[in-house]
Design a protein around this motif. Sequence first.
Motif, PDB file in Angstrom:
ATOM      1  N   SER A 708       0.603  -0.829  -0.143  1.00 19.89           N
ATOM      2  CA  SER A 708      -0.005   0.130  -0.170  1.00 19.89           C
ATOM      3  C   SER A 708       0.885   1.570  -0.571  1.00 19.89           C
ATOM      4  O   SER A 708       2.235   0.738   0.155  1.00 19.89           O
ATOM      5  N   ASN A 709      -0.063   2.318  -0.598  1.00 18.21           N
ATOM      6  CA  ASN A 709       0.777   3.494  -0.021  1.00 18.21           C
ATOM      7  C   ASN A 709       0.776   4.371   0.535  1.00 18.21           C
ATOM      8  O   ASN A 709      -0.764   4.180   1.090  1.00 18.21           O
ATOM      9  N   ALA A 710       0.684   6.067   0.201  1.00 15.81           N
ATOM     10  CA  ALA A 710      -0.136   7.163   1.674  1.00 15.81           C
ATOM     11  C   ALA A 710      -0.841   7.047   1.270  1.00 15.81           C
ATOM     12  O   ALA A 710      -2.565   7.221   2.338  1.00 15.81           O
ATOM     13  N   GLU A 711      -1.483   7.016  -0.114  1.00 16.90           N
ATOM     14  CA  GLU A 711      -2.834   7.290  -0.746  1.00 16.90           C
ATOM     15  C   GLU A 711      -4.122   6.514  -0.009  1.00 16.90           C
ATOM     16  O   GLU A 711      -5.164   6.695   0.634  1.00 16.90           O
ATOM     17  N   GLU A 712      -3.758   5.026  -0.594  1.00 17.07           N
ATOM     18  CA  GLU A 712      -4.381   4.363   0.194  1.00 17.07           C
ATOM     19  C   GLU A 712      -4.496   3.734   1.445  1.00 17.07           C
ATOM     20  O   GLU A 712      -5.569   3.681   2.266  1.00 17.07           O
ATOM     21  N   ALA A 713      -3.154   4.264   2.196  1.00 15.02           N
ATOM     22  CA  ALA A 713      -3.548   4.494   4.058  1.00 15.02           C
ATOM     23  C   ALA A 713      -4.398   5.470   4.229  1.00 15.02           C
ATOM     24  O   ALA A 713      -5.062   5.354   5.525  1.00 15.02           O
ATOM     25  N   ASP A 714      -4.326   6.550   3.667  1.00 18.23           N
ATOM     26  CA  ASP A 714      -5.219   7.640   3.971  1.00 18.23           C
ATOM     27  C   ASP A 714      -6.901   7.298   4.235  1.00 18.23           C
ATOM     28  O   ASP A 714      -7.272   7.482   5.160  1.00 18.23           O
ATOM     29  N   ILE A 715      -7.671   5.845   3.075  1.00 16.40           N
ATOM     30  CA  ILE A 715      -8.724   5.382   3.280  1.00 16.40           C
ATOM     31  C   ILE A 715      -8.649   5.038   4.552  1.00 16.40           C
ATOM     32  O   ILE A 715     -10.373   4.677   5.308  1.00 16.40           O
ATOM     33  N   VAL A 716      -7.752   4.104   4.697  1.00 22.78           N
ATOM     34  CA  VAL A 716      -8.073   2.895   5.926  1.00 22.78           C
ATOM     35  C   VAL A 716      -8.021   4.269   7.129  1.00 22.78           C
ATOM     36  O   VAL A 716      -8.241   3.113   8.682  1.00 22.78           O
ATOM     37  N   ILE A 717      -7.280   5.066   7.318  1.00 22.25           N
ATOM     38  CA  ILE A 717      -7.174   5.928   8.586  1.00 22.25           C
ATOM     39  C   ILE A 717      -8.483   6.324   8.670  1.00 22.25           C
ATOM     40  O   ILE A 717      -9.017   6.099   9.932  1.00 22.25           O
ATOM     41  N   ARG A 718      -9.081   6.616   7.549  1.00 20.88           N
ATOM     42  CA  ARG A 718     -10.587   7.548   7.859  1.00 20.88           C
ATOM     43  C   ARG A 718     -11.856   6.024   7.951  1.00 20.88           C
ATOM     44  O   ARG A 718     -12.873   6.371   8.664  1.00 20.88           O
ATOM     45  N   ARG A 719     -10.994   5.270   7.080  1.00 20.81           N
ATOM     46  CA  ARG A 719     -12.050   3.971   7.790  1.00 20.81           C
ATOM     47  C   ARG A 719     -12.136   3.446   9.985  1.00 20.81           C
ATOM     48  O   ARG A 719     -13.239   3.842  10.049  1.00 20.81           O
ATOM     49  N   PHE A 720     -10.059   4.065  10.302  1.00 21.12           N
ATOM     50  CA  PHE A 720     -10.560   3.458  11.111  1.00 21.12           C
ATOM     51  C   PHE A 720     -10.971   4.534  11.983  1.00 21.12           C
ATOM     52  O   PHE A 720     -11.979   4.187  13.072  1.00 21.12           O
ATOM     53  N   ALA A 721     -12.077   5.737  11.725  1.00 28.02           N
ATOM     54  CA  ALA A 721     -11.724   7.218  12.179  1.00 28.02           C
ATOM     55  C   ALA A 721     -13.170   7.197  12.541  1.00 28.02           C
ATOM     56  O   ALA A 721     -13.857   6.962  13.396  1.00 28.02           O
ATOM     57  N   SER A 722     -14.688   6.779  11.570  1.00 24.89           N
ATOM     58  CA  SER A 722     -15.140   6.411  11.587  1.00 24.89           C
ATOM     59  C   SER A 722     -15.627   5.483  12.600  1.00 24.89           C
ATOM     60  O   SER A 722     -16.797   5.738  12.812  1.00 24.89           O
ATOM     61  N   GLN A 723     -14.662   4.850  13.184  1.00 27.33           N
ATOM     62  CA  GLN A 723     -15.132   3.625  14.525  1.00 27.33           C
ATOM     63  C   GLN A 723     -14.432   4.356  15.977  1.00 27.33           C
ATOM     64  O   GLN A 723     -14.284   3.642  16.780  1.00 27.33           O
ATOM     65  N   GLY A 724     -13.728   5.371  15.713  1.00 23.44           N
ATOM     66  CA  GLY A 724     -13.406   5.762  16.718  1.00 23.44           C
ATOM     67  C   GLY A 724     -11.792   5.383  16.702  1.00 23.44           C
ATOM     68  O   GLY A 724     -11.664   5.706  18.067  1.00 23.44           O
ATOM     69  N   VAL A 725     -10.923   4.959  16.285  1.00 21.33           N
ATOM     70  CA  VAL A 725      -9.203   4.775  16.501  1.00 21.33           C
ATOM     71  C   VAL A 725      -8.767   5.784  15.894  1.00 21.33           C
ATOM     72  O   VAL A 725      -9.069   6.241  14.345  1.00 21.33           O
ATOM     73  N   VAL A 726      -8.015   6.613  16.543  1.00 17.84           N
ATOM     74  CA  VAL A 726      -7.429   7.565  15.610  1.00 17.84           C
ATOM     75  C   VAL A 726      -5.801   7.370  15.200  1.00 17.84           C
ATOM     76  O   VAL A 726      -5.368   6.664  15.982  1.00 17.84           O
ATOM     77  N   CYS A 727      -5.283   7.255  13.757  1.00 22.49           N
ATOM     78  CA  CYS A 727      -4.569   6.961  13.103  1.00 22.49           C
ATOM     79  C   CYS A 727      -3.645   7.639  12.629  1.00 22.49           C
ATOM     80  O   CYS A 727      -4.600   8.953  12.495  1.00 22.49           O
ATOM     81  N   SER A 728      -2.685   7.807  12.111  1.00 19.24           N
ATOM     82  CA  SER A 728      -1.119   8.678  11.699  1.00 19.24           C
ATOM     83  C   SER A 728      -0.289   7.621  11.269  1.00 19.24           C
ATOM     84  O   SER A 728       0.165   6.879  11.180  1.00 19.24           O
ATOM     85  N   LEU A 729       0.176   8.325   9.559  1.00 21.38           N
ATOM     86  CA  LEU A 729       1.251   7.803   9.472  1.00 21.38           C
ATOM     87  C   LEU A 729       2.198   7.717   9.955  1.00 21.38           C
ATOM     88  O   LEU A 729       2.310   8.760  10.360  1.00 21.38           O
ATOM     89  N   LYS A 730       3.525   6.735   9.636  1.00 17.61           N
ATOM     90  CA  LYS A 730       4.152   6.543  10.736  1.00 17.61           C
ATOM     91  C   LYS A 730       5.786   6.122   9.788  1.00 17.61           C
ATOM     92  O   LYS A 730       5.519   5.198   8.918  1.00 17.61           O
ATOM     93  N   GLU A 731       6.922   7.110   9.735  1.00 13.84           N
ATOM     94  CA  GLU A 731       8.092   6.686   8.868  1.00 13.84           C
ATOM     95  C   GLU A 731       8.060   5.430   9.002  1.00 13.84           C
ATOM     96  O   GLU A 731       8.703   4.444   8.598  1.00 13.84           O
ATOM     97  N   SER A 732       8.978   5.356  10.549  1.00 13.19           N
ATOM     98  CA  SER A 732       9.414   4.056  10.889  1.00 13.19           C
ATOM     99  C   SER A 732       9.173   3.971  12.062  1.00 13.19           C
ATOM    100  O   SER A 732       8.949   4.672  13.111  1.00 13.19           O
ATOM    101  N   MET A 733       9.142   2.992  12.714  1.00  9.60           N
ATOM    102  CA  MET A 733       9.375   3.213  14.897  1.00  9.60           C
ATOM    103  C   MET A 733      10.856   3.661  15.245  1.00  9.60           C
ATOM    104  O   MET A 733      11.712   2.987  14.937  1.00  9.60           O
TER     105      MET A 733
END
Length: 733
Positions: A708-733
């Motif tokens: 997946s790339n950043a654009e596709e990850a943005d869709i997943v972030i919005r999907r999580f947000a609709s269920q009360g889970v807040v996420c953000s992109l992370k370059e590395s751990m």
Amino acid sequence: MNVLIVGGYSVFVSQLIEKFNKEGWEVYLLSGNKNPSRRHPYVFEQYDFRYDTDSIKEILDSASPDLVVFTGAYDSNLSSGKTRRESMYYMSSLVNVLMACQMLHVPRFVYISSHEVYEESYTEPITEEQPASPVSTKGMLVAQGENLVIRYGETTDMDTIVLRLDHMYWMPKNRKEVGEIHAKLCLYALRDRKIPASEKHIFSSVYISDAVFAVYEVSGRPEHQHRIYQITTGEEENEIRVAQTIQAVSARSVTIRDNTVGLTRKNIMSGQRLREEFGLGTRFSYEERVRSIMEYMDRNRNDFLRREEREGSWLQRMFRRFEKVIFALIPFIENLVVFLFVFMLNNRTADSDYFRRVDVFLLYVVLFAVFYGKRQAIVAALLSTAGFIFRQAYFRTAIEVLVDYNIYIWMAQLFIVGMAVGHLRDSLKIITDDKDEEIAFLTGQLDDIYDINSSNLKVKNILEDHIVSYDDSLGVLQNMTESLEHLNPGEAMYQAAEVLSKVIGTDDVAIYKVSNRDYCRLLVGTTDQARQLGKSLKYSDRKELDECLEKREVFVNRDLSKEMPVMAYGLRHGDDLEYIIMVWNLPYEKMSLHQMNLLKVVGYMIQNAITRADTYLDAVRDKRYLGDTNILNTEAFEKVVKTSTEIRRRDYAESVLLWVQSAGDAETLQKDENELQRYNNILSKNVRETDSFGVGKDGHIYVLLANSNAEEADIVIRRFASQGVVCSLKESM
């Protein structure tokens, strides 16, 4: 600037001469013919010598060229190269010219090659790096010329360039200039009103004006990065499409005879280097030029059709119908006309003291026996007998003539001499014809031997490769797959891609994970070519592929469709299809039963390695996950991230890491069982089977989105947000 063009006169050479002259170059020509039939007005000096002449150094010294263009594949002095003498002459000529150029320090040498160096079938456009695969004798000669020029340039530091002209075609002015596929199909339409064409003969081409312009541009540039360039439109065409274009523009009704049988033969050159380095494209499309060629040939049909092929008035058609009879009667008519002349000559010489002993009738019979044989000799003897008796009747009665035995002796002499000479002539003619027929037969057999030898050599090389090749041995396959057995499935996937790439002999390999009966998801794609079907594929829509997977067979793309891999095979666990391995851009000669079996064996060994890894991971599940959840612990998740990073580094697939901010610290989250299960359920339901989530080294929860790339990850972030889970992109751990 001086240019020396080495080649006999042809349409291509003439246009080269005109182009260089137009650009202000002084053009010299080495014709390769001791007895030239023409001289181009734009040629400053023409040297009528063979290419292997000892005077080549003096010729180059006289011309002092800044550039030598060896027309090679399009040299009219090179017909087919089938005979050993012709092949030896071609190669010795090239060596002779190269050595002279090197000794006199000619700045640049350009060798003109053609599509004939690629006579195998290729699924993808042929790049300049692709090794040559000639089959015909001429193709082998041209390919050997390429290698000689390139190696000579590398070893002597001489600036050498090879230009491959792809199925070059031109506007023919008469039948002699019809030599390439487009003009041949036009001639079929003009002559037979039927065009035999095959949809499985797929190729690209270049019009002569574009080819000459590119040759001039590349030859005249001061710098170049490569030694080999292809000149082509890169536009895909086949015989059926060309025939349809001809049919649409022909002045007469034309039908297409579909000869689409056998295997597909596809040869399309890419021409990538020419476009990228010099910015050179082409102006003419084949459809536009084929229409012009057909219209010209329609207007000037008499220049392209033989006399017996032309359509004339009813009187001309009637003449052609009885033409054979008329030509068969010509010797008899000629015999009669000559007899009348001989009869009158005999009447004039019979009373002469000087010519009385000359038997004019005997000379007449011998003449026709020598030129026409026994049949016309007998006719001449009969006419001579009739004329002699008619002459004797002037002075004697019929009875006197009939009882004169001297007349019968003379007649016997006439027939014996005429038939004997005629028989000798016929015998010699039969012997000559038999020898010519035998020579033609033996030449045909020699050609067959060449073809059989080429085929046997190819089979021998393939079998030798199968038996001896280190890369194909089962022991090596076992060694390669043993390393997969101790890796997790993610590592096994990219290792499997490398194994496939090495064993099958291609850089383009893709592995898909089957999600359900219809869809599969890309896990690993070694190149952009291998990833062209996308990250998600509905394989059930591809009927042939789906049928082969259902039957547990290897799919082979025999139609060379661009939208399908060359080969594909399904990996199963029991009766369930789990993975699909796809191979792209495989040489056509490798689409064999051996490669199919090889793909099966490798697939089976990879499946075993993956199954063992999965079994092992199931056995140690308690040590990899947080309690009764699907959240990986720090150690397990770190291995997954490391594998994903390696896959991304090798450019096999993309991946994105999401930080689940709302979950907070994992250690705190574990203390609240309900909250832990809530996050586990939300994450499990909203990620794909190929994705992973777990605890990072910093103690936070992360989601790893595979492929997946950043654009596709943005869709997943919005999907999580609709269920009360807040996420953000992370370059590395």
